[in-house]
Design a protein around this motif. Structure first.
Motif, PDB file in Angstrom:
ATOM      1  N   GLU A 110       0.816  -1.216   0.000  1.00  0.00           N
ATOM      2  CA  GLU A 110       0.000   0.000   0.000  1.00  0.00           C
ATOM      3  C   GLU A 110       0.850   1.267   0.000  1.00  0.00           C
ATOM      4  OE1 GLU A 110      -3.229   0.171  -0.499  1.00  0.00           O
ATOM      5  OE2 GLU A 110      -3.299  -2.006  -0.674  1.00  0.00           O
ATOM      6  N   ASP A 111       2.017   1.242   0.654  1.00  0.00           N
ATOM      7  CA  ASP A 111       2.889   2.424   0.631  1.00  0.00           C
ATOM      8  C   ASP A 111       3.368   2.718  -0.786  1.00  0.00           C
ATOM      9  OD1 ASP A 111       2.595   2.781   3.323  1.00  0.00           O
ATOM     10  OD2 ASP A 111       4.546   1.956   3.878  1.00  0.00           O
ATOM     11  N   ALA A 112       3.591   1.675  -1.570  1.00  0.00           N
ATOM     12  CA  ALA A 112       4.021   1.870  -2.959  1.00  0.00           C
ATOM     13  C   ALA A 112       2.891   2.447  -3.801  1.00  0.00           C
ATOM     14  CB  ALA A 112       4.515   0.549  -3.551  1.00  0.00           C
ATOM     15  N   VAL A 113       1.643   2.078  -3.481  1.00  0.00           N
ATOM     16  CA  VAL A 113       0.488   2.684  -4.168  1.00  0.00           C
ATOM     17  C   VAL A 113       0.478   4.189  -3.901  1.00  0.00           C
ATOM     18  CG1 VAL A 113      -2.031   2.770  -4.315  1.00  0.00           C
ATOM     19  CG2 VAL A 113      -0.873   0.559  -4.062  1.00  0.00           C
ATOM     20  N   THR A 114       0.688   4.559  -2.650  1.00  0.00           N
ATOM     21  CA  THR A 114       0.757   5.977  -2.298  1.00  0.00           C
ATOM     22  C   THR A 114       1.899   6.661  -3.044  1.00  0.00           C
ATOM     23  OG1 THR A 114      -0.175   5.550  -0.107  1.00  0.00           O
ATOM     24  CG2 THR A 114       1.053   7.601  -0.386  1.00  0.00           C
ATOM     25  N   GLY A 115       3.028   5.965  -3.177  1.00  0.00           N
ATOM     26  CA  GLY A 115       4.160   6.524  -3.917  1.00  0.00           C
ATOM     27  C   GLY A 115       3.815   6.822  -5.365  1.00  0.00           C
ATOM     28  N   CYS A 116       2.993   5.982  -5.971  1.00  0.00           N
ATOM     29  CA  CYS A 116       2.559   6.234  -7.352  1.00  0.00           C
ATOM     30  C   CYS A 116       1.729   7.518  -7.427  1.00  0.00           C
ATOM     31  CB  CYS A 116       1.744   5.053  -7.872  1.00  0.00           C
ATOM     32  SG  CYS A 116       2.707   3.561  -8.203  1.00  0.00           S
ATOM     33  N   LEU A 117       0.879   7.732  -6.440  1.00  0.00           N
ATOM     34  CA  LEU A 117       0.077   8.957  -6.429  1.00  0.00           C
ATOM     35  C   LEU A 117       0.943  10.189  -6.212  1.00  0.00           C
ATOM     36  CD1 LEU A 117      -3.090   7.792  -4.480  1.00  0.00           C
ATOM     37  CD2 LEU A 117      -3.051   8.791  -6.767  1.00  0.00           C
ATOM     38  N   VAL A 118       1.965  10.062  -5.389  1.00  0.00           N
ATOM     39  CA  VAL A 118       2.890  11.184  -5.184  1.00  0.00           C
ATOM     40  C   VAL A 118       3.588  11.529  -6.504  1.00  0.00           C
ATOM     41  CG1 VAL A 118       5.010  11.920  -4.029  1.00  0.00           C
ATOM     42  CG2 VAL A 118       3.207  10.756  -2.733  1.00  0.00           C
ATOM     43  N   GLN A 119       3.992  10.500  -7.256  1.00  0.00           N
ATOM     44  CA  GLN A 119       4.585  10.759  -8.577  1.00  0.00           C
ATOM     45  C   GLN A 119       3.607  11.496  -9.486  1.00  0.00           C
ATOM     46  OE1 GLN A 119       6.832   7.627 -10.696  1.00  0.00           O
ATOM     47  NE2 GLN A 119       6.552   6.370  -8.862  1.00  0.00           N
ATOM     48  N   LEU A 120       2.342  11.115  -9.375  1.00  0.00           N
ATOM     49  CA  LEU A 120       1.311  11.743 -10.206  1.00  0.00           C
ATOM     50  C   LEU A 120       1.143  13.220  -9.837  1.00  0.00           C
ATOM     51  CD1 LEU A 120      -0.642  11.030 -12.438  1.00  0.00           C
ATOM     52  CD2 LEU A 120      -2.293  10.325 -10.703  1.00  0.00           C
ATOM     53  N   VAL A 121       1.114  13.493  -8.546  1.00  0.00           N
ATOM     54  CA  VAL A 121       1.033  14.893  -8.096  1.00  0.00           C
ATOM     55  C   VAL A 121       2.204  15.691  -8.646  1.00  0.00           C
ATOM     56  CG1 VAL A 121       1.171  16.415  -6.080  1.00  0.00           C
ATOM     57  CG2 VAL A 121      -0.260  14.370  -5.981  1.00  0.00           C
ATOM     58  N   GLU A 122       3.407  15.125  -8.526  1.00  0.00           N
ATOM     59  CA  GLU A 122       4.612  15.839  -8.966  1.00  0.00           C
ATOM     60  C   GLU A 122       4.583  16.124 -10.459  1.00  0.00           C
ATOM     61  OE1 GLU A 122       7.577  13.147  -7.586  1.00  0.00           O
ATOM     62  OE2 GLU A 122       7.643  13.998  -5.554  1.00  0.00           O
ATOM     63  N   MET A 123       4.136  15.157 -11.252  1.00  0.00           N
ATOM     64  CA  MET A 123       4.102  15.352 -12.699  1.00  0.00           C
ATOM     65  C   MET A 123       3.111  16.443 -13.080  1.00  0.00           C
ATOM     66  SD  MET A 123       5.061  14.785 -15.770  1.00  0.00           S
ATOM     67  CE  MET A 123       6.031  13.270 -15.766  1.00  0.00           C
ATOM     68  N   HIS A 124       1.916  16.391 -12.530  1.00  0.00           N
ATOM     69  CA  HIS A 124       0.901  17.387 -12.896  1.00  0.00           C
ATOM     70  C   HIS A 124       1.253  18.769 -12.358  1.00  0.00           C
ATOM     71  CE1 HIS A 124      -2.163  14.960 -14.972  1.00  0.00           C
ATOM     72  NE2 HIS A 124      -1.618  13.977 -14.292  1.00  0.00           N
ATOM     73  N   PHE A 125       1.902  18.821 -11.205  1.00  0.00           N
ATOM     74  CA  PHE A 125       2.367  20.109 -10.692  1.00  0.00           C
ATOM     75  C   PHE A 125       3.431  20.688 -11.616  1.00  0.00           C
ATOM     76  CE2 PHE A 125       5.219  22.711  -8.089  1.00  0.00           C
ATOM     77  CZ  PHE A 125       4.316  23.608  -7.529  1.00  0.00           C
ATOM     78  N   ARG A 126       4.360  19.836 -12.019  1.00  0.00           N
ATOM     79  CA  ARG A 126       5.427  20.282 -12.920  1.00  0.00           C
ATOM     80  C   ARG A 126       4.863  20.780 -14.244  1.00  0.00           C
ATOM     81  NH1 ARG A 126      11.091  17.028 -13.787  1.00  0.00           N
ATOM     82  NH2 ARG A 126      12.022  18.406 -15.346  1.00  0.00           N
ATOM     83  N   CYS A 127       3.796  20.140 -14.715  1.00  0.00           N
ATOM     84  CA  CYS A 127       3.188  20.511 -15.992  1.00  0.00           C
ATOM     85  C   CYS A 127       2.094  21.571 -15.829  1.00  0.00           C
ATOM     86  CB  CYS A 127       2.628  19.267 -16.682  1.00  0.00           C
ATOM     87  SG  CYS A 127       3.897  18.067 -17.135  1.00  0.00           S
TER      88      CYS A 127
END
Length: 249
Positions: A110-127
């Motif tokens: 489950e922590d890795a699932v959360t990590g995927c969402l954090v990556q998603l936040v970072e990508m959309h913030f960057r874009c």
């Protein structure tokens, strides 16, 4: 001779879908697919082959191999976005992360699932795509709610609500905004705060009505009515808690 990467990727995808001998027959195909990704690290057709491979492995129960393929697909999709971002590429990156998260969830990580969402936040913030950030933060809130961490869920969902509010009454986001508000109401209920939860269900009903999502409006209205009457709120049906990382392949 110059390699036609799209044709090569299509051939690999067909072979994955027609895999005759289960995991045992995938050894050479596995290496060929990763090798094509090494030669063409920005090719979206290769990312599709990797995603198909991950799904085939997942259906066969080979979750570690599925992780390898899904993680490589995420890298290709991410790098393609960073090379030249488009709405379509951002959507493909979401799909790849959702697939990887589903594999992680099937493995109990489950922590890795959360990590995927954090990556998603970072990508959309960057874009600079705040609607994408809002959706990802909303899903982080849903994860926290499912984990029983009501305070964290309220904080995340309130932040997502703030991001959606930046778009005003944009009707194209009305359904997403309503889903976020239902989740925020449920998180407040989980924290024992019925009075604060009630307005969020009321606002969600208006959002779904504006979006023409009548079934969602009815479900949100049932929640509103139950909370208003101090009754037990109905279980989610269409308005599920958490859309991200469903192990669905």
């Amino acid at each position: 001779m110059t390699e036609n990467v799209d044709e090569a990727a299509e051939r690999l995808s067909r072979r994955w879908l027609e895999l005759p001998d289960g995991v045992e027959g995938a050894v050479a195909l596995h290496e060929e697919t990763l090798d094509l990704a090494r030669r063409h690290p920005l090719a979206e057709s290769v990312a599709e082959s990797l995603e198909i491979a991950a799904q085939v492995y997942a259906r066969l129960g080979a979750l570690h191999a599925a992780t390898t393929m899904a993680a490589r697909a995420v890298e290709v999709r991410r790098d393609a976005c960073l090379d030249a971002v488009t709405a379509e590429r951002l959507g493909s990156h979401v799909f790849a992360l959702d697939l990887l998260a589903g594999v992680f969830r099937a493995r109990g990580l489950e922590d890795a699932v959360t990590g995927c969402l954090v990556q998603l936040v970072e990508m959309h913030f960057r874009c600079e795509n705040n609607a994408g950030v809002a959706w990802a933060v909303r899903e982080l809130g849903a994860q926290a709610l499912l984990a029983g961490d009501a305070d964290n869920a309220v904080a995340k969902l309130a932040r997502a609500e703030e991001l959606y509010a930046g778009y005003g009454d944009d009707e194209s986001l009305a359904e997403e905004r309503g889903e976020c508000r239902v989740l925020l109401g449920r998180a407040l209920l989980a924290r024992g705060d019925r009075e604060s939860a009630l307005p969020w269900f009321e606002r969600a009903v208006r959002d779904f009505t504006a979006a023409g999502a009548d079934a969602l409006a009815r479900e949100a209205e049932a929640l509103r009515a139950a909370v208003s009457a101090s009754a037990e709120p109905p279980a989610p049906v269409l308005l599920k808690i958490g859309d991200f990382g469903a192990a669905d392949w």
